[in-house]
Design a protein around this motif. Structure first.
Motif, PDB file in Angstrom:
ATOM      1  N   PHE A  44       0.831  -1.197   0.000  1.00 39.59           N
ATOM      2  CA  PHE A  44       0.000   0.000   0.000  1.00 39.59           C
ATOM      3  C   PHE A  44       0.874   1.258   0.000  1.00 39.59           C
ATOM      4  O   PHE A  44       0.671   2.182  -0.782  1.00 39.59           O
ATOM      5  N   THR A  45       1.881   1.260   0.893  1.00 36.43           N
ATOM      6  CA  THR A  45       2.781   2.409   0.942  1.00 36.43           C
ATOM      7  C   THR A  45       3.505   2.596  -0.382  1.00 36.43           C
ATOM      8  O   THR A  45       3.674   3.727  -0.849  1.00 36.43           O
ATOM      9  N   MET A  46       3.921   1.473  -0.970  1.00 36.21           N
ATOM     10  CA  MET A  46       4.622   1.583  -2.251  1.00 36.21           C
ATOM     11  C   MET A  46       3.725   2.253  -3.280  1.00 36.21           C
ATOM     12  O   MET A  46       4.165   3.123  -4.047  1.00 36.21           O
ATOM     13  N   ASN A  47       2.449   1.874  -3.293  1.00 34.12           N
ATOM     14  CA  ASN A  47       1.539   2.514  -4.240  1.00 34.12           C
ATOM     15  C   ASN A  47       1.385   3.995  -3.935  1.00 34.12           C
ATOM     16  O   ASN A  47       1.373   4.827  -4.844  1.00 34.12           O
ATOM     17  N   MET A  56      11.912  10.457  -8.935  1.00 40.57           N
ATOM     18  CA  MET A  56      12.699   9.491  -8.158  1.00 40.57           C
ATOM     19  C   MET A  56      11.790   8.707  -7.230  1.00 40.57           C
ATOM     20  O   MET A  56      11.956   7.496  -7.058  1.00 40.57           O
ATOM     21  N   PHE A  57      10.802   9.400  -6.632  1.00 40.51           N
ATOM     22  CA  PHE A  57       9.880   8.682  -5.757  1.00 40.51           C
ATOM     23  C   PHE A  57       9.016   7.709  -6.558  1.00 40.51           C
ATOM     24  O   PHE A  57       8.672   6.635  -6.071  1.00 40.51           O
ATOM     25  N   LEU A  58       8.686   8.119  -7.777  1.00 36.76           N
ATOM     26  CA  LEU A  58       7.963   7.191  -8.639  1.00 36.76           C
ATOM     27  C   LEU A  58       8.771   5.906  -8.806  1.00 36.76           C
ATOM     28  O   LEU A  58       8.244   4.792  -8.698  1.00 36.76           O
ATOM     29  N   ALA A  59      10.082   6.087  -9.024  1.00 37.80           N
ATOM     30  CA  ALA A  59      10.947   4.908  -9.175  1.00 37.80           C
ATOM     31  C   ALA A  59      10.940   4.057  -7.917  1.00 37.80           C
ATOM     32  O   ALA A  59      10.786   2.835  -7.967  1.00 37.80           O
ATOM     33  N   MET A  60      11.077   4.716  -6.750  1.00 44.31           N
ATOM     34  CA  MET A  60      11.072   3.972  -5.486  1.00 44.31           C
ATOM     35  C   MET A  60       9.742   3.231  -5.322  1.00 44.31           C
ATOM     36  O   MET A  60       9.706   2.074  -4.895  1.00 44.31           O
ATOM     37  N   GLY A  61       8.661   3.932  -5.658  1.00 43.58           N
ATOM     38  CA  GLY A  61       7.330   3.367  -5.450  1.00 43.58           C
ATOM     39  C   GLY A  61       7.065   2.131  -6.283  1.00 43.58           C
ATOM     40  O   GLY A  61       6.285   1.272  -5.888  1.00 43.58           O
ATOM     41  N   VAL A  62       7.690   2.038  -7.456  1.00 40.62           N
ATOM     42  CA  VAL A  62       7.480   0.840  -8.259  1.00 40.62           C
ATOM     43  C   VAL A  62       8.576  -0.188  -8.003  1.00 40.62           C
ATOM     44  O   VAL A  62       8.692  -1.166  -8.725  1.00 40.62           O
ATOM     45  N   GLY A  63       9.383   0.060  -6.960  1.00 47.54           N
ATOM     46  CA  GLY A  63      10.371  -0.933  -6.574  1.00 47.54           C
ATOM     47  C   GLY A  63      11.687  -0.831  -7.311  1.00 47.54           C
ATOM     48  O   GLY A  63      12.545  -1.677  -7.154  1.00 47.54           O
TER      49      GLY A  63
END
Lengths: 100, 633
Positions: free
Chosen positions: B278-281, B319-326
């Motif tokens: 959920f957090t990742m999304n 960059m957060f988008l990248a983190m969020g998709v792993g």
């Protein structure tokens, strides 16, 4: 032999004179002498009890009181001298600066 | 021995020397000490980098001092160098050194020169603590420290009201984020009984349920902290205002290093974050939304530094988008390339601002390419890099992120679409900036125009070095599809980050998406050149047709106004009426006053007894004695 009651009565009388002197007289020197009078009234009663109970403890107290009275006289007279120098009067009612 | 402590020790020493002796020993002393401290730290970072590569497990650890021991809780001052922190070390000290050198030219003749370098050194020290700490505690010390330095440096121009306001705003927004970090650390201690990164990452999967509420709460709170530090929705509004600080500060703190601290934290705890889908999304969606929102604002700004500030917010969103998709590696890779080209762009804009006598408004620029040739070429290279033109550094990192946003099991076409749109807009507003600043006819004030000349070499040399890095920096992480050289970033971070399951997509899709985004960027470049090659004339015709959209963008989506209405005004009302008028005045003030009144009344009553007449005292004394005697007998 003078009875103890008489001497104690004299001592109380002297003490009362001293107290009244401090409370009623305006002259600082007289007040000071009245204080000495009270001290010596006490000395007298100490001496009386010491003799009556045949114990030296009272006499020792007398020596202490005499020494303290001498020291007190030195300090007291110096204060009186210096306040006289500044105000040229010995009336105790004139020295009323320390109040609210 | 690895001697990790030397890395932060040099900047700390620089801070002490500059701060306490800089005023007395003068400018030359400060010029010598400030950059040298960072250069030494950079040298030591390089040594550590190679030592770390050779060590088994790629971790250097150093115990300096046991700070707190309480029950089974123990926190020490321990430094740790692994792949992630060594990369950050090199970026912080390397880019930091170039910016220090640049500052020598940029801040020349400013009053408080020594103060500037002292703060800058202190900032680097705290930033190094942040990335070197092996536990949350030390990271948090650095985290707060960089916030403090950011505050001090935004408000560097003490005499400017707007600078003071901006500094306060940055500090307060960061406090909201800090609350999140601190709560998360407490929860982590409850769950793990330890606050060391190594323990948390290693035991996360065994101690916490996948997708459980505790891990979701922890990660969401950590992410709240990250949004504060790294300027994401909802806490992004402080970053554009932070441009009130001197330009080197914007480059170092508000582009290259401090704002990436939030990303560092997420990347550092990747094994924890992947447990909370959920957090990742949330991270991916917030990142993508921020990227798009900031890009739409950047399109209409006229202050050159604000364009870059919104661009920074937008890139951080990426960059957060990248983190969020792993895609942690891709995110960190973009942190690095972004540090190069954004520092370059900020420093270039500073060079322009200096040349035209501290004018930041692009409406008063234009046709500067002949007069500032080095600045022009380097900034153009930076723009090509950020726009994702092939084979410049931004192309590789951005494309990696877009591909992961599309193909990861946490990603999807929607996230890719937002990123794709943002990439085009980025190219558009960056080339808009280039055309308005360097091309067309000159709108520079005629008095100033005569004196425009290229900046001194302390400014141009850092620009050139950064330009080289901005151009070539991408070759550390060439995607697999090119089959040229191995993806350096993936090799480097091998087994470091948590892996997320699955993922789909074929090589041909990757090629298609890549070509699409390049085409889109080129198209945006073309549109920008048509619209802005001769100033604002063509654009303003278009503007009148879309006035509402223009106003929305120019006024930053009224986010500041919304916060003002929703939070600041109610807070002010509450404080005024409840806290001030009701509680402060009626409860606290009144109880204090009552105490005073009672004391005064008592005093007034007893006061006449102290009348200064000695015999009065003697009388009372005697009466008192009689009273006691009467009582005793």
């Amino acid at each position: 032999m003078i009875p103890i009651e008489h001497i104690l009565l004299l001592s109380a009388l002297l003490f009362t004179i001293g107290v009244l002197g401090v409370m009623l007289r305006r002259n600082v020197i007289i007040m000071f002498m009245s204080i000495e009078l009270m001290l010596n009234a006490v000395n007298l009663s100490f001496a009386t009890f010491a003799r009556g109970m045949d114990s030296m403890t009272g006499v020792v107290f007398i020596f202490f009181i005499i020494v303290v009275a001498a020291a007190e006289a030195v300090v007291g007279l110096s204060i009186i001298l210096s306040i006289f120098r500044t105000s040229k009067t010995l009336d105790i009612d004139e020295f009323n600066l320390l109040k609210w | 021995m690895s001697q990790i402590w030397l890395v932060p020790a040099f900047p700390l020493l620089g801070f002490i020397l500059n701060g306490f002796l800089g005023k007395r020993f003068g400018t030359r002393f400060v010029t010598f000490v400030g950059p040298l401290a960072i250069a030494l730290a950079f040298a030591q970072s390089l040594v550590l980098f190679f030592q770390m590569l050779e060590v088994e497990g790629n971790v250097l650890h150093e115990h300096l001092y046991t700070w707190i021991v309480s029950g089974n809780f123990e926190a020490g001052i321990n430094f740790q160098v692994d792949q992630l922190s060594s990369l950050y070390l090199l970026v912080i000290t390397g880019v930091g050194f170039l910016i220090h050198v640049y500052s020598v030219g940029y801040m020349d003749g400013e009053s408080g020169y020594y103060r500037f370098f002292a703060y800058l050194n202190l900032f680097v020290f705290f930033m190094l603590l942040l990335v070197l700490g092996d536990s949350f505690l030390l990271m948090f010390v650095g985290w707060e420290g960089v916030g403090l330095c950011s505050y001090l440096l935004i408000g560097y121009y003490l005499e400017k009201d707007s600078a003071a306001e901006a500094a306060k705003k940055a500090f307060l927004f960061n406090r909201v984020g800090d609350f999140g970090v601190l709560s998360a650390v407490l929860l982590i201690f409850l769950a793990f009984g330890s606050i060391e990164f190594a323990t948390v990452n290693a035991e996360a999967a065994t101690r916490l349920d996948y997708g459980g509420s505790l891990v979701t709460a922890i990660t969401l709170l950590l992410f709240l902290g990250a949004t504060g530090k790294s300027a994401q929705i909802p806490l992004f509004v402080w970053l554009p205002d932070a441009m009130e600080g001197p330009t080197p500060v914007s480059a170092l703190i508000h582009a290259a290093t401090m704002v990436t601290a939030g990303l560092y934290m997420v990347a550092r705890l990747s094994h924890l974050f992947v447990l909370a889908p959920f957090t990742m999304n949330v991270i991916a969606v917030v990142g993508a939304t921020t990227a798009l929102l900031a890009a739409t604002i950047a399109i209409t700004q006229t202050d050159i530094k604000r364009v870059l500030a919104y661009s920074t917010v937008s890139q951080l969103g990426y960059m957060f988008l990248a983190m969020g998709v792993g895609a942690f590696g891709a995110g960190v890779f973009h942190v690095m390339t972004h540090a190069f080209f954004k520092a370059l762009l900020f420093l270039g804009s500073g060079s322009v601002i200096l040349a035209i006598h501290h004018e930041q408004d692009m409406r008063k620029m234009g046709a500067l390419s002949n007069k500032l040739p080095i600045t022009y070429v380097t900034m153009l290279l930076g723009t090509l890099a950020i726009s994702g033109i092939p084979f410049f550094s931004g192309f590789f990192s951005k494309d990696e992120i877009l591909w992961k946003a599309f193909s990861s099991s946490y990603g999807g076409p929607w996230l890719w679409g937002v990123g794709f749109l943002t990439a085009g807009m980025t190219a558009f507003y960056m080339f808009r900036m280039i055309y308005l600043t360097f091309h067309g006819e000159s709108r520079v004030d005629s008095h100033v125009a005569k004196h425009v000349r290229e900046s001194p070499f302390t400014i141009t040399i850092p620009l050139m070095i950064l330009a080289v890095l901005a151009v070539l920096g991408g070759f550390f992480g060439v995607p697999h599809v090119f089959h040229l050289i191995p993806n350096g970033i993936e090799v480097f971070f091998h087994d470091f980050f948590a892996e997320i399951p699955g993922g789909h997509g074929t090589v041909s899709t990757e090629w298609t998406l890549m070509i699409l985004s390049v085409m889109f960027a080129l198209l945006a470049w073309f549109v920008a050149s048509r619209l802005y090659h001769s100033g604002f004339k063509i654009a303003s015709a278009l503007r009148s047709k879309w006035e509402w959209a223009y106003q929305l963008s120019l006024n930053k989506w009224y986010v500041d106004e919304i916060y003002d209405a929703l939070i600041i005004q109610p807070g002010r009302l509450l404080s005024t009426h409840l806290l001030w008028r009701l509680f402060d005045q009626n409860v606290i003030d009144r109880s204090v006053n009552t105490t005073g009144i009672v004391a005064r009344m008592v005093g007034n009553t007893i006061r006449p007894f102290q009348n200064g007449l000695t015999q009065n005292y003697a009388l009372i004394f005697t009466l008192g004695t009689f009273l006691i005697l009467w009582y005793v007998m």
